[in-house]
Design an enzyme around this catalytic site. Structure first.
Site, PDB file in Angstrom:
ATOM      1  N   HIS A  81      -6.518 -11.153  41.794  1.00 44.24           N
ATOM      2  CA  HIS A  81      -7.782 -10.719  41.188  1.00 44.24           C
ATOM      3  C   HIS A  81      -8.960 -11.451  41.811  1.00 44.24           C
ATOM      4  CE1 HIS A  81      -6.367  -8.643  37.237  1.00 44.24           C
ATOM      5  NE2 HIS A  81      -5.644  -8.299  38.276  1.00 44.24           N
ATOM      6  N   TYR A 210     -13.233 -11.093  29.023  1.00 42.42           N
ATOM      7  CA  TYR A 210     -13.437 -12.050  27.934  1.00 42.42           C
ATOM      8  C   TYR A 210     -14.593 -11.499  27.098  1.00 42.42           C
ATOM      9  CZ  TYR A 210     -10.553 -15.449  30.466  1.00 42.42           C
ATOM     10  OH  TYR A 210      -9.506 -16.082  31.093  1.00 42.42           O
ATOM     11  N   PRO A 302      -6.766 -21.893  25.305  1.00 41.58           N
ATOM     12  CA  PRO A 302      -6.468 -20.981  26.418  1.00 41.58           C
ATOM     13  C   PRO A 302      -7.680 -20.267  27.027  1.00 41.58           C
ATOM     14  CG  PRO A 302      -5.683 -20.081  24.326  1.00 41.58           C
ATOM     15  CD  PRO A 302      -6.175 -21.451  24.038  1.00 41.58           C
ATOM     16  N   LYS A 306      -6.508 -22.640  31.710  1.00 37.95           N
ATOM     17  CA  LYS A 306      -6.326 -23.864  32.483  1.00 37.95           C
ATOM     18  C   LYS A 306      -5.026 -24.632  32.199  1.00 37.95           C
ATOM     19  CE  LYS A 306      -9.710 -23.828  35.196  1.00 37.95           C
ATOM     20  NZ  LYS A 306      -9.182 -22.629  35.838  1.00 37.95           N
ATOM     21  N   TYR A 395     -13.296 -21.565  37.098  1.00 37.02           N
ATOM     22  CA  TYR A 395     -12.262 -20.611  36.684  1.00 37.02           C
ATOM     23  C   TYR A 395     -11.226 -20.444  37.800  1.00 37.02           C
ATOM     24  CZ  TYR A 395     -10.104 -16.630  34.406  1.00 37.02           C
ATOM     25  OH  TYR A 395      -9.187 -15.808  33.794  1.00 37.02           O
TER      26      TYR A 395
HETATM   27  P1  RFL Z   1       6.097 -26.367  28.125  1.00 33.17           P
HETATM   28  O1  RFL Z   1       5.953 -24.976  28.670  1.00 33.17           O
HETATM   29  O2  RFL Z   1       5.763 -26.591  26.708  1.00 33.17           O
HETATM   30  O3  RFL Z   1       7.591 -26.841  28.412  1.00 33.17           O
HETATM   31  C1  RFL Z   1       8.115 -28.035  27.875  1.00 33.17           C
HETATM   32  C2  RFL Z   1       9.610 -27.897  27.768  1.00 33.17           C
HETATM   33  O4  RFL Z   1      10.186 -29.127  27.283  1.00 33.17           O
HETATM   34  C3  RFL Z   1      11.186 -28.833  26.314  1.00 33.17           C
HETATM   35  N1  RFL Z   1      11.360 -30.007  25.432  1.00 33.17           N
HETATM   36  C4  RFL Z   1      12.391 -30.883  25.560  1.00 33.17           C
HETATM   37  N2  RFL Z   1      13.425 -30.910  26.401  1.00 33.17           N
HETATM   38  C5  RFL Z   1      14.328 -31.940  26.262  1.00 33.17           C
HETATM   39  N3  RFL Z   1      14.209 -32.932  25.314  1.00 33.17           N
HETATM   40  C6  RFL Z   1      13.159 -32.912  24.453  1.00 33.17           C
HETATM   41  N4  RFL Z   1      13.025 -33.876  23.533  1.00 33.17           N
HETATM   42  C7  RFL Z   1      12.204 -31.859  24.550  1.00 33.17           C
HETATM   43  N5  RFL Z   1      11.070 -31.544  23.866  1.00 33.17           N
HETATM   44  C8  RFL Z   1      10.588 -30.428  24.415  1.00 33.17           C
HETATM   45  C9  RFL Z   1      10.642 -27.614  25.595  1.00 33.17           C
HETATM   46  O5  RFL Z   1      11.675 -26.877  24.952  1.00 33.17           O
HETATM   47  C10 RFL Z   1      10.014 -26.830  26.764  1.00 33.17           C
HETATM   48  O6  RFL Z   1      10.921 -25.923  27.357  1.00 33.17           O
HETATM   49  O7  RFL Z   1       5.217 -27.399  28.972  1.00 33.17           O
HETATM   50  P2  RFL Z   1       4.838 -27.393  30.526  1.00 33.17           P
HETATM   51  O8  RFL Z   1       6.061 -27.140  31.368  1.00 33.17           O
HETATM   52  O9  RFL Z   1       4.022 -28.605  30.745  1.00 33.17           O
HETATM   53  O10 RFL Z   1       3.924 -26.088  30.742  1.00 33.17           O
HETATM   54  C11 RFL Z   1       2.650 -26.005  30.168  1.00 33.17           C
HETATM   55  C12 RFL Z   1       2.305 -24.546  29.891  1.00 33.17           C
HETATM   56  O11 RFL Z   1       3.363 -23.965  29.156  1.00 33.17           O
HETATM   57  C13 RFL Z   1       0.987 -24.386  29.134  1.00 33.17           C
HETATM   58  O12 RFL Z   1       0.018 -25.303  29.593  1.00 33.17           O
HETATM   59  C14 RFL Z   1       0.378 -22.964  29.285  1.00 33.17           C
HETATM   60  O13 RFL Z   1       1.235 -22.002  28.750  1.00 33.17           O
HETATM   61  C15 RFL Z   1      -0.993 -22.881  28.619  1.00 33.17           C
HETATM   62  N6  RFL Z   1      -1.542 -21.526  28.645  1.00 33.17           N
HETATM   63  C16 RFL Z   1      -2.188 -21.055  29.764  1.00 33.17           C
HETATM   64  N7  RFL Z   1      -2.307 -21.819  30.862  1.00 33.17           N
HETATM   65  C17 RFL Z   1      -2.900 -21.316  31.996  1.00 33.17           C
HETATM   66  O14 RFL Z   1      -2.996 -22.049  32.996  1.00 33.17           O
HETATM   67  N8  RFL Z   1      -3.369 -20.033  32.075  1.00 33.17           N
HETATM   68  C18 RFL Z   1      -3.282 -19.185  31.019  1.00 33.17           C
HETATM   69  O15 RFL Z   1      -3.658 -18.025  31.160  1.00 33.17           O
HETATM   70  C19 RFL Z   1      -2.708 -19.699  29.786  1.00 33.17           C
HETATM   71  N9  RFL Z   1      -2.595 -18.911  28.719  1.00 33.17           N
HETATM   72  C20 RFL Z   1      -1.415 -20.703  27.528  1.00 33.17           C
HETATM   73  C21 RFL Z   1      -1.960 -19.385  27.598  1.00 33.17           C
HETATM   74  C22 RFL Z   1      -0.766 -21.132  26.376  1.00 33.17           C
HETATM   75  C23 RFL Z   1      -0.656 -20.293  25.306  1.00 33.17           C
HETATM   76  N10 RFL Z   1       0.033 -20.779  24.151  1.00 33.17           N
HETATM   77  C24 RFL Z   1       0.982 -20.057  23.440  1.00 33.17           C
HETATM   78  C25 RFL Z   1      -0.040 -22.198  23.842  1.00 33.17           C
HETATM   79  C26 RFL Z   1      -1.873 -18.537  26.533  1.00 33.17           C
HETATM   80  C27 RFL Z   1      -1.237 -18.986  25.372  1.00 33.17           C
HETATM   81  C28 RFL Z   1      -1.202 -18.007  24.223  1.00 33.17           C
HETATM   82  C1  PHB Z   2      -2.984 -14.326  29.338  1.00 33.18           C
HETATM   83  O1  PHB Z   2      -2.916 -13.303  30.052  1.00 33.18           O
HETATM   84  O2  PHB Z   2      -2.065 -14.648  28.587  1.00 33.18           O
HETATM   85  C2  PHB Z   2      -4.224 -15.143  29.379  1.00 33.18           C
HETATM   86  C3  PHB Z   2      -5.173 -14.883  30.345  1.00 33.18           C
HETATM   87  C4  PHB Z   2      -6.341 -15.644  30.382  1.00 33.18           C
HETATM   88  C5  PHB Z   2      -6.531 -16.640  29.443  1.00 33.18           C
HETATM   89  C6  PHB Z   2      -5.558 -16.907  28.496  1.00 33.18           C
HETATM   90  C7  PHB Z   2      -4.400 -16.157  28.445  1.00 33.18           C
HETATM   91  O3  PHB Z   2      -7.688 -17.353  29.470  1.00 33.18           O
END
Ligand code: RFL
Ligand code: PHB
Length: 404
Positions: A81, A210, A302, A306, A395
């Protein structure tokens, strides 16, 4: 308390706690350098893949995935994109990332897909991951001989190692291993959440929108031309059960700009979940031979996309440091980890807070004055080329800092 002498003991160079994107990407990169590692994960692989999260990858992240040799699907199925849109009610403003940054773009490819690609590459390479472990515990992280214990199928195991990467997310055990008096935690909790819905429908627009609307924030995102991801700002008291699919689509239509709402194609949800919004940072990110990586050390709302991208820059720094440790016998660079990561993290934290502040409806939690200021701020930045540039370069993602 188990007796460590009777435990099944083995050795590796790096124990990685957590098989989310941080742990899996780090494991793959280290293995490429011949650095042995074992991943321990609390839940099953299937459960990890059921968590629908990020979708926007910065170029730095995409390049790291390429370096790990796991980019085939991302490069063939992901969408590049060149811009995003920000809307004020019915008015749509384009932020052309590529033009404003002199060439930067983002890749739209789901966190679930990148995680699956990494899991498959790991098992194809015969690298060890242990899923469904409990009571994972790092030990002696400030001593000469750190180790990790965990339980699986009623037995206790011990892995001796040189370093421990805490990639276990916000609720993991790694951060808690740093004594309270040795860490400082910064936190901001926002007075609303995001309700996300995934549906097998064509996206409403080619680029993300957004939406700052008088009814609250909404985001139109996508995973592919047949898979859409939408979000609605909701009160913290709402639950998923409060929102039927019909209610979601009806509210989304009202928050999207009219020209987009007219094109909205709705369908049954295949996932719906609510995430509360918070900013959280732990300092420092290193304690002895333990490193906090990704959500284990920091969380952002979110709105700026980032979270995963900051996790990737932590992975890049730790990968560079551990490569220097094992290939050049340079252990002095270890002390740089926290500072290098935290400079980029604080910028991501500020950008995510700023975007959240400008685009959401804070209702009575903000004064009428502050609400007007936030709207004026958003309008100013989006009406000025310089302002749009400020948004675009953050961004699309700031460059990674190199280890000295
Ligand atoms: P995770 O993905 O939470 O993975 C951690 C893993 O550790 C396990 N765990 C354990 N394992 C062994 N022993 C223990 N004691 C443990 N405790 C926990 C867990 O089961 C899990 O599998 O962390 P990680 O790898 O650092 O990844 C981070 C990302 O998941 C997170 O930052 C992003 O998803 C945030 N986020 C977004 N980030 C972006 O860069 N761009 C986006 O568009 C974006 N959209 C989002 C998001 C997060 C969202 N939610 C649900 C919080 C959208 C949403 C809705
Ligand atoms: C997503 O597609 O899940 C998404 C995209 C952009 C954001 C957060 C979540 O800022």
């Amino acid at each position: 308390m188990s007796n460590t002498k009777t435990m099944k003991t083995r050795k590796t160079q790096v124990v990685i706690i957590g098989a989310g994107p941080s742990g899996l990407l780090l494991g793959q990169l280290l293995a490429k350098q011949g650095i042995e590692n074992i991943i321990l994960e609390r839940v099953s692989g299937e459960y990890v893949l059921g968590r629908i999260r990020a979708g926007v990858l910065e170029q730095g992240f995409a390049n790291l995935v390429r370096e790990a040799g796991v980019a085939h699907n991302m490069d063939t199925k992901g969408e590049v994109h060149e811009g995003v849109e920000i809307a004020f009610n019915d008015e749509r403003i384009k932020v052309n990332l590529k033009e404003l940054t002199g060439g930067d773009t983002v890749v739209i490819y789901g966190q679930v897909d990148i995680t699956r690609d990494l899991m498959e590459a790991r098992s194809a390479a015969g690298l060890e991951s242990v899923y469904e472990v409990s009571n994972t515990q790092p030990h002696d992280v400030t001593g000469e001989h750190p180790y990790v214990t965990y339980e699986k199928d009623g037995k206790t195991f011990k892995i001796e190692c040189d370093y421990i990467a805490g990639c276990d997310g916000f609720h993991g055990v790694s951060r808690q291993t740093i004594p309270k008096e040795k860490r400082v935690e910064y936190e901001k909790v926002y007075p609303f959440g995001w309700l996300g819905l995934l549906s097998e429908t064509p996206p409403v627009n080619d680029e993300l929108i957004y939406c700052k609307s008088d009814r609250g924030f909404a985001l139109a995102s996508l995973r592919s031309q047949v898979l859409s991801r939408y979000y609605l700002q909701v009160p913290l008291s709402d639950t998923v059960e409060d929102w039927s699919d019909e209610a979601f689509w009806e509210e989304l239509k009202k928050r999207l700009p009219k020209s987009a709402a007219e094109k909205l194609i709705t369908g049954p949800s295949i996932e719906k979940s609510i995430v509360p919004l918070r900013s959280f940072i732990c300092e420092p990110l290193q304690y002895g031979k333990l490193f906090l990586v990704g959500d284990a050390g920091h969380i952002v709302p979110p709105t700026g996309a980032k979270g995963l991208n900051l996790a990737a820059s932590d992975v890049a720094a730790l990968y560079e440091i551990l490569t220097k440790v094992y290939k050049e016998n340079n252990t002095e660079c270890i002390a740089q980890y926290s500072e290098i990561c935290l400079r980029r993290i604080w910028n991501g934290v500020r950008f995510s807070w700023w975007m959240t502040n400008m685009l959401h409806d804070f209702q009575t939690t903000k004064s009428a004055f502050d609400t007007r200021i936030a709207t004026s701020e958003a309008r100013y930045y989006l009406s000025s080329e310089a302002g749009k540039k400020v948004i675009a370069e953050q961004y699309a993602g700031l460059p990674y800092e190199k280890v000295k």
